[in-house]
Design an enzyme around this catalytic site. Structure first.
Site, PDB file in Angstrom:
ATOM      1  CG  ASN A 106     -30.636 -19.907  11.547  1.00 47.21           C
ATOM      2  OD1 ASN A 106     -31.721 -19.404  11.852  1.00 47.21           O
ATOM      3  ND2 ASN A 106     -30.074 -20.871  12.261  1.00 47.21           N
ATOM      4  CG  HIS A 124     -31.581 -30.542  16.371  1.00 48.19           C
ATOM      5  ND1 HIS A 124     -31.545 -31.040  17.662  1.00 48.19           N
ATOM      6  CD2 HIS A 124     -31.149 -29.258  16.445  1.00 48.19           C
ATOM      7  CE1 HIS A 124     -31.116 -30.085  18.481  1.00 48.19           C
ATOM      8  NE2 HIS A 124     -30.873 -29.000  17.765  1.00 48.19           N
ATOM      9  CG  ASN A 146     -26.518 -24.523  24.112  1.00 49.85           C
ATOM     10  OD1 ASN A 146     -26.344 -24.976  25.242  1.00 49.85           O
ATOM     11  ND2 ASN A 146     -27.189 -23.428  23.883  1.00 49.85           N
ATOM     12  NE  ARG A 174     -34.386 -25.825  24.338  1.00 54.79           N
ATOM     13  CZ  ARG A 174     -33.797 -25.892  23.140  1.00 54.79           C
ATOM     14  NH1 ARG A 174     -33.190 -27.001  22.733  1.00 54.79           N
ATOM     15  NH2 ARG A 174     -33.829 -24.847  22.328  1.00 54.79           N
ATOM     16  CD  GLU A 181     -28.278 -27.822  11.688  1.00 59.47           C
ATOM     17  OE1 GLU A 181     -29.421 -27.748  12.133  1.00 59.47           O
ATOM     18  OE2 GLU A 181     -27.274 -27.482  12.347  1.00 59.47           O
TER      19      GLU A 181
END
Ligand code: AMP
Length: 392
Positions: free
Chosen positions: A7, A177, A206, A236, A379
């Site tokens: 990532n 996601h 988060n 957010r 993931e």
């Protein structure tokens, strides 16, 4: 055989080296402050931890360092052991409906979606190019956050706005996601030995999103055109009335970008508590009687509960509710606060079963109308599994 799951961010590169067929993680780590002063890296393997400072001018230098360390520490005997590299890529637009083998042509096609994910996509692609340069003989695979949600139908992903905004500018719900929600669906359907499950998957960390899945197909998800939509998150806002944006611009003289930045970075748990975006800090504040932390926690739990109820209706009755990511896996308090707010669905939490962190467990009572599971997401493994499939 070993697969690297990667990532890449604009100044960072996170990796996990996974061995097959055992699926064990044999090393993981993070390169930080790439292209900046004070760059460093951490590699964990076999109970050991390497922490080093080193100049990392760009992502290729970080990848070269990673390979050197893997060989120097005998984590791999030779480069040939790494048979594929899977890359997390944020956005594949409507075009990429599954994970895909990467070459320069495909990267050019992905670059078209950079404007939809300006913070992540260019960095993700930079990571791919770095591996192509350092390991030219190893295959690279792109695994997109958006692909799982590509199973939504037009009626499910469109916003009720002028239709031309979709056809001309690609304005629609994309969802994010996806790799986590797909992993959760795969895990629970394998565990319950059913491929026709109706699942409400709650990824709450988060960032956070919920996903309604029917027999492996996404029916709805809470994030939208960007990750700003849906539930309240760490920083957010989630869904708000869009008219707030020009109103705040007029009142504060902020630009649209500045207001959006505040909605992305200064809202959510942080905005309401005024203290922190981290669930642990907000929980501690609430325990000490801080009214704003209590307010933030209540709002956070209620927004999630409302979407669960909505998705239960959408799925015409869910078979399973799953909770994952930082908050879902670790906070028994928040899990209880959420489940207590969906009692109208006949869902009940078992406080004793809920008393743990970070494991796969059932947390609902035997007579709960819908079972609730906590499932740690992975993931990195999902990316490696897709990579293995595509390079084989
Ligand atoms: P993630 O984005 O999935 O890595 O989740 C990170 C978030 O999980 C942190 O910002 C915390 O808010 C939250 N978190 C982790 N552990 C706990 C905990 N024990 N209690 C509450 N929140 C937690």
């Amino acid at each position: 055989m070993k697969i690297l799951s990667v990532n890449a961010g604009s100044s960072s590169l996170k990796f996990t080296l996974i061995e097959f067929p055992s699926k064990n993680t044999i090393a993981s780590g993070l390169f930080e402050k790439i292209g900046m002063e004070g760059s460093m890296y951490t590699i964990k393997y076999n109970g050991e931890k390497i922490v080093k400072s080193a100049p990392l001018d760009d992502h290729s230098v970080a990848v070269s360092k990673l390979i050197d360390e893997l060989i120097a520490n005998k984590i791999v005997d030779s480069l040939e052991e790494i048979e594929g590299v899977g890359h997390r890529i944020l956005h594949g637009g409507s075009e990429f409906t599954s994970s895909t083998l990467l070459d320069e042509d495909v990267l050019k096609r992905i670059e078209k979606y950079n404007e939809l994910g300006p913070l992540h996509n260019p960095a993700n692609i930079m990571g791919v190019r770095a591996f192509m340069k350092v390991l030219p003989n190893v295959k690279n695979v792109g695994v997109f956050d958006t692909t799982f949600h590509q199973t939504m139908k037009e009626s499910e992903f469109l916003y009720p706005v002028p239709y031309e905004w979709y056809t001309e500018y690609g304005i629609r719900k994309y969802g994010f996601h996806g790799t986590s929600h797909r992993f959760i669906y795969k895990t629970i359907s394998e565990y319950l030995k059913r491929d026709d499950l109706k699942v409400i998957s709650c990824h709450i960390g988060n960032g956070g999103s919920l996903c309604a899945i029917d027999s492996g197909r996404v029916v709805d998800t809470t994030m939208g055109f960007t990750p700003l939509a849906g539930i309240m998150m760490g920083t957010r806002s989630g869904d708000i009335d869009p008219s707030i944006i020009p109103f705040v611009m007029k009142k504060t003289n902020m630009s649209a970008e500045e207001v959006i930045n505040a909605l992305n970075k200064k809202s959510g748990l942080l905005g309401i508590s005024g203290l922190s975006s981290d669930g642990r800090d907000v929980e501690n504040g609430a325990n000490e009687g801080n009214e704003r932390c209590i307010l933030a926690q209540n709002m956070y739990a209620q927004k999630i509960a409302n979407f669960i109820a909505m998705y239960n209706n959408l799925l015409n009755g869910a078979d399973v509710i799953t909770l994952t990511a930082g908050v879902g896996e670790n906070s028994k308090t928040m899990r209880k606060m959420i489940i207590d707010r969906i009692q109208s669905l006949g869902v009940k939490i078992d406080d004793e079963k809920n008393d743990f962190r970070g494991e796969f467990r059932l947390i609902s009572t035997d007579d709960s109308k819908i079972p609730v599971y906590v499932i740690p997401t992975n993931e990195e493994l999902m990316i490696a599994l897709d990579t293995l499939e595509l390079i084989s």
